[in-house]
Design an enzyme around this catalytic site. Structure first.
Site, PDB file in Angstrom:
ATOM      1  CB  CYS A 247      19.408  34.114  -7.352  1.00 19.80           C
ATOM      2  SG  CYS A 247      20.859  34.207  -8.424  1.00 19.80           S
ATOM      3  NE  ARG A 248      15.236  30.678  -7.840  1.00 14.67           N
ATOM      4  CZ  ARG A 248      14.833  29.501  -8.280  1.00 14.67           C
ATOM      5  NH1 ARG A 248      13.616  29.341  -8.761  1.00 14.67           N
ATOM      6  NH2 ARG A 248      15.643  28.463  -8.237  1.00 14.67           N
ATOM      7  CB  SER A 249      16.618  30.654  -1.105  1.00 13.65           C
ATOM      8  OG  SER A 249      17.960  30.338  -1.394  1.00 13.65           O
TER       9      SER A 249
ATOM     10  CG  ASP B 156      17.496  30.648 -10.930  1.00 13.06           C
ATOM     11  OD1 ASP B 156      18.025  31.719 -10.544  1.00 13.06           O
ATOM     12  OD2 ASP B 156      18.003  29.530 -10.722  1.00 13.06           O
TER      13      ASP B 156
ATOM     14  CG  ASN C 125      21.425  29.521  -0.007  1.00 11.04           C
ATOM     15  OD1 ASN C 125      22.236  29.403   0.905  1.00 11.04           O
ATOM     16  ND2 ASN C 125      20.332  30.224   0.138  1.00 11.04           N
TER      17      ASN C 125
END
Length: 166
Positions: free
Chosen positions: A14-16, A133, A12
């Site tokens: 980077c991407r989300s 990721d 929780n």
């Protein structure tokens, strides 16, 4: 009625959170802030309470997308009751969320099908199963491109779902 969206990745950071910030921005641009809420969470606890990764923050800043105050948190079983859409950034996250929610191939699966899916299901033409990721490969720009496109698709889906409810 309000639609609630939760993006989930591993830590929780980077991407989300990138997807959360981009989606929030798109929701505001569409004047739907009173109808759609967005959050993000992780399946791992390594970064709890931390802000998004520097690479995510840099990309969001470049695109003038707000992210102030965002902090990593864990996904919980309660999130399944709170959120209408739980969008996992990769298949491992999806597996971990299903395990947390005790959703197998049967049982709640049918009810969960609409609300629990991978982000790349929004972009089938990309031919990718998972959002890579960038924590490991540093390619935040590519992830941003996917996130921006996928959030646009998700926003259209949510808008259509909200119109059906009315």
């Amino acid at each position: 009625m309000k639609a609630r969206i939760l993006f989930v990745c591993l830590g929780n950071i980077c991407r989300s959170p990138m997807a959360e910030a981009v989606m929030r921005y798109q929701v505001v641009q569409a004047n739907l802030g009173d109808q759609i809420e967005v959050d993000s969470a992780g399946t791992g606890d390594w970064h709890l309470g931390h802000p998004p990764h520097e690479g995510t923050r840099k990309l969001l800043d470049e695109h003038r997308i707000p992210h102030k105050g965002m902090k990593a948190r864990l996904v919980t079983a309660d999130d399944f009751d709170t959120f209408d859409y739980i969008v996992c950034m990769d298949t491992n996250n999806l597996r971990d969320v299903r395990k947390l929610l005790e959703i197998g191939e049967g049982g709640k699966e049918h009810a969960a099908r609409k609300k629990l899916f991978t982000f790349m299901e929004l972009l089938p033409s990309k031919g990718l199963k998972d959002v890579p990721d960038p924590y490991y490969d540093g390619n935040f720009s590519f992830v941003y491109e996917l996130v921006d496109s996928g959030c646009k698709e998700l926003l259209q889906r949510v808008k259509a779902d909200l119109e059906q409810v009315r």
